[in-house]
Design a protein around this motif. Structure first.
Motif, PDB file in Angstrom:
ATOM      1  N   ILE A  68      17.520  -8.323  -0.651  1.00  0.00           N
ATOM      2  CA  ILE A  68      18.764  -7.558  -0.532  1.00  0.00           C
ATOM      3  C   ILE A  68      19.206  -7.483   0.930  1.00  0.00           C
ATOM      4  O   ILE A  68      18.389  -7.631   1.846  1.00  0.00           O
ATOM      5  CB  ILE A  68      18.605  -6.137  -1.116  1.00  0.00           C
ATOM      6  N   PRO A  69      20.484  -7.243   1.181  1.00  0.00           N
ATOM      7  CA  PRO A  69      20.992  -7.133   2.562  1.00  0.00           C
ATOM      8  C   PRO A  69      20.677  -5.756   3.146  1.00  0.00           C
ATOM      9  O   PRO A  69      21.426  -4.799   2.947  1.00  0.00           O
ATOM     10  CB  PRO A  69      22.502  -7.358   2.395  1.00  0.00           C
ATOM     11  N   ASP A  70      19.587  -5.656   3.899  1.00  0.00           N
ATOM     12  CA  ASP A  70      19.161  -4.346   4.418  1.00  0.00           C
ATOM     13  C   ASP A  70      18.779  -4.390   5.898  1.00  0.00           C
ATOM     14  O   ASP A  70      18.208  -3.437   6.418  1.00  0.00           O
ATOM     15  CB  ASP A  70      17.997  -3.802   3.600  1.00  0.00           C
ATOM     16  N   GLN A  71      19.104  -5.519   6.578  1.00  0.00           N
ATOM     17  CA  GLN A  71      18.814  -5.636   8.002  1.00  0.00           C
ATOM     18  C   GLN A  71      20.122  -5.816   8.771  1.00  0.00           C
ATOM     19  O   GLN A  71      21.136  -6.221   8.218  1.00  0.00           O
ATOM     20  CB  GLN A  71      17.891  -6.830   8.263  1.00  0.00           C
ATOM     21  N   GLU A  72      20.082  -5.561  10.043  1.00  0.00           N
ATOM     22  CA  GLU A  72      21.275  -5.689  10.870  1.00  0.00           C
ATOM     23  C   GLU A  72      21.866  -7.092  10.782  1.00  0.00           C
ATOM     24  O   GLU A  72      23.088  -7.266  10.729  1.00  0.00           O
ATOM     25  CB  GLU A  72      20.945  -5.352  12.327  1.00  0.00           C
ATOM     26  N   TYR A  73      21.018  -8.107  10.713  1.00  0.00           N
ATOM     27  CA  TYR A  73      21.491  -9.492  10.748  1.00  0.00           C
ATOM     28  C   TYR A  73      21.964 -10.014   9.384  1.00  0.00           C
ATOM     29  O   TYR A  73      22.489 -11.109   9.296  1.00  0.00           O
ATOM     30  CB  TYR A  73      20.412 -10.415  11.308  1.00  0.00           C
ATOM     31  N   ASP A  74      21.736  -9.251   8.297  1.00  0.00           N
ATOM     32  CA  ASP A  74      22.191  -9.720   6.981  1.00  0.00           C
ATOM     33  C   ASP A  74      22.942  -8.640   6.200  1.00  0.00           C
ATOM     34  O   ASP A  74      23.091  -8.726   4.985  1.00  0.00           O
ATOM     35  CB  ASP A  74      21.020 -10.255   6.148  1.00  0.00           C
ATOM     36  N   LEU A  75      23.446  -7.648   6.916  1.00  0.00           N
ATOM     37  CA  LEU A  75      24.010  -6.466   6.267  1.00  0.00           C
ATOM     38  C   LEU A  75      25.239  -6.782   5.410  1.00  0.00           C
ATOM     39  O   LEU A  75      25.555  -6.050   4.472  1.00  0.00           O
ATOM     40  CB  LEU A  75      24.363  -5.422   7.323  1.00  0.00           C
ATOM     41  N   ASN A  76      25.927  -7.870   5.720  1.00  0.00           N
ATOM     42  CA  ASN A  76      27.111  -8.252   4.936  1.00  0.00           C
ATOM     43  C   ASN A  76      26.837  -9.400   3.976  1.00  0.00           C
ATOM     44  O   ASN A  76      27.765 -10.061   3.504  1.00  0.00           O
ATOM     45  CB  ASN A  76      28.271  -8.612   5.866  1.00  0.00           C
ATOM     46  N   GLY A  77      25.574  -9.633   3.678  1.00  0.00           N
ATOM     47  CA  GLY A  77      25.273 -10.614   2.657  1.00  0.00           C
ATOM     48  C   GLY A  77      24.045 -11.455   2.909  1.00  0.00           C
ATOM     49  O   GLY A  77      23.857 -11.978   4.010  1.00  0.00           O
ATOM     50  N   VAL A  78      23.189 -11.547   1.892  1.00  0.00           N
ATOM     51  CA  VAL A  78      22.095 -12.504   1.876  1.00  0.00           C
ATOM     52  C   VAL A  78      22.657 -13.755   1.208  1.00  0.00           C
ATOM     53  O   VAL A  78      22.802 -13.816  -0.009  1.00  0.00           O
ATOM     54  CB  VAL A  78      20.885 -11.963   1.109  1.00  0.00           C
ATOM     55  N   TYR A  79      23.001 -14.751   2.011  1.00  0.00           N
ATOM     56  CA  TYR A  79      23.659 -15.953   1.509  1.00  0.00           C
ATOM     57  C   TYR A  79      22.633 -17.020   1.128  1.00  0.00           C
ATOM     58  O   TYR A  79      21.437 -16.811   1.214  1.00  0.00           O
ATOM     59  CB  TYR A  79      24.644 -16.479   2.555  1.00  0.00           C
ATOM     60  N   SER A  80      23.123 -18.171   0.745  1.00  0.00           N
ATOM     61  CA  SER A  80      22.287 -19.187   0.097  1.00  0.00           C
ATOM     62  C   SER A  80      21.190 -19.738   0.997  1.00  0.00           C
ATOM     63  O   SER A  80      21.272 -19.703   2.225  1.00  0.00           O
ATOM     64  CB  SER A  80      23.168 -20.329  -0.401  1.00  0.00           C
TER      65      SER A  80
END
Length: 449
Positions: A68-80
């Motif tokens: 899930i997106p829960d870090q500063e670097y992926d907060l707007n999406g866990v992409y492919s």
């Protein structure tokens, strides 16, 4: 209508929106199919990874959220991204998406799992090089012919806004070094979902070409292709690095995108793809009465024949075939099939030379082969316009057809997988009816799932 649209034997979550297959891998005897998922709404506003697992590629367990997106670097999406087993651990690579005042920041990130259930984020492993825009995503890992690992990343050049594929190398899977710009497009503004793998000592490059409106930052048109190449692993160079030429379509139907492959313990190269190319209006209407939208294609084994890729349904799928269905044959060479089921399998072989085909399926699909034109065509009734849309390909000869029909999809394998048409269908009524000219040995069976 709700019960007619949800699929029977395709992977599809219970709620939300599914898109790209991700992280395909077999780990400790279990098949893992991660996928892009918005579990909150039936749109693309949120992205995490959902997960299906299976021991046999037939019986699947839906595990819900995985990453899930829960870090500063992926907060707007866990992409492919992709997965690989390294030292008995599952290494997962994905693109973390972050937006700052509407400006995108992409980072290639690593997750490691020791058991396939708990996923520990290790952080950013690749930052976007200055030569490229932040449309830099979809890391796909593969093992080289020696000991090193490689990652290909889909990219867009920063200055000229051209699509490209970039190559990285690592000795152990955690520390990655930029090697080269592997290939570039002069015509398309982005390349997505690259996949590079070897079969019979030949490398296959899968990729998705995309036209974009760079000012509005939106995609306009995308499709999946492949080419057979030679890779010099020492220099990171392809013998053919022009992405605009010498490629072949992966699928000729309406709904096929973002294919990804992996190798299992039977030494098979297996592929799944996202079964959609719908626009926003088509999506909204298709999902109106549903809790979820979109599915993956059936899994396919990838082979090389006659210098081309062939796709065939994996052998496990044939265990789903149930009782035969009676075919009503007419005196004028026509046939009719009426079935109250929503899924069906058809196999047509020994097709007479020079024979045309003209079939109607479920009142929403027409299948046509013109021997004179050397053209195979699929017509689909558009559920918004009520017009017939067409997809076609050149086909010198038609020897056999294999057709898999689910509640709201059709997948057609031509000449043992030489060419494939994949499409969603919006069913208007219960059951399946098929009619047309009987030009070969036709067998029909129910699908038990």
């Amino acid at each position: 209508m709700k019960q007619f649209v949800r699929q029977k034997f395709h992977l599809e979550p219970n709620i939300g929106l599914l898109n790209d297959p991700n992280g395909l891998v077999q780990y400790k005897g279990i098949y893992y199919v991660f996928f892009q998922w918005n579990r909150f709404e039936k749109n693309h506003t949120y992205k995490e990874w959902g997960l299906f697992t299976s021991k046999n590629l037939i019986d699947w367990n839906f595990k819900g959220s995985a990453i899930i997106p829960d870090q500063e670097y992926d907060l707007n999406g866990v992409y492919s991204g992709s997965s690989y087993v390294i030292n008995d651990k599952l290494y997962i690579f994905y693109t973390g998406n972050r937006k700052y005042e509407n400006r995108r920041k992409s980072s290639q990130c690593l997750v490691i799992s020791k058991n396939g259930r708990n996923f520990l984020k290790k952080g950013i492993i690749i930052n976007t090089p200055t030569k490229y825009s932040e449309h830099f995503r979809d890391p796909k890992i593969f093992k080289g012919k020696e000991k090193d690992y490689f990652i290909v990343v889909g990219a867009q050049t920063a200055e000229t806004k051209q699509g490209a594929i970039v190559l990285y190398r690592s000795p152990e899977g955690e520390n990655w070094r930029y090697i080269s710009e592997l290939a570039i497009s002069q015509k398309y503004q982005m390349v997505e979902c690259p996949d590079l793998f070897s079969i019979e000592n030949k490398y296959i490059l899968l990729y998705c070409l995309q036209h974009r409106d760079n000012e509005k930052d939106i995609p306009l048109k995308s499709f999946a292709v492949y080419k057979i190449v030679d890779l010099d692993e020492a220099t990171g160079r392809l013998d053919d690095n022009n992405l605009d030429e010498n490629y072949f379509m992966m699928d000729y139907g309406f709904d096929f995108y973002a294919p990804q492959t992996f190798k299992d313990d039977k030494n098979r190269r297996i592929l799944w793809a996202w079964m959609s190319r719908m626009n926003d209006d088509e999506e909204e209407a298709f999902a109106k009465l549903q809790d979820s939208i979109h599915c993956l294609t059936i899994p396919r084994e990838i082979l090389i024949k006659n210098g081309r890729l062939y796709q065939k349904p994996i052998e496990e799928l044939y265990r789903l075939l149930a009782e035969k269905i009676e075919i009503e044959k007419q005196s004028d060479g026509q046939f009719d099939i009426v079935n109250d089921r929503h899924s069906m399998y058809l196999k047509l072989k020994d097709i007479a030379s020079g024979q045309d085909i003209d079939w109607t399926v479920k009142d929403e699909i027409k299948i046509n082969y013109s021997y004179k034109k050397k053209e195979f065509a699929l017509y689909r009734l558009n559920w918004l316009t009520n017009n017939w849309d067409k997809k076609s390909c050149d086909l010198e000869s038609l020897m056999d057809l294999e057709i898999w029909i689910d509640n709201s999809s059709i997948e057609i394998f031509i000449n043992a997988g030489e060419k494939v048409f994949s499409s969603r269908i919006y069913p208007k009524h219960q059951g399946i009816s098929i009619s047309g000219n009987l030009c070969g040995d036709l067998s029909v069976r129910n699908i038990d799932k």
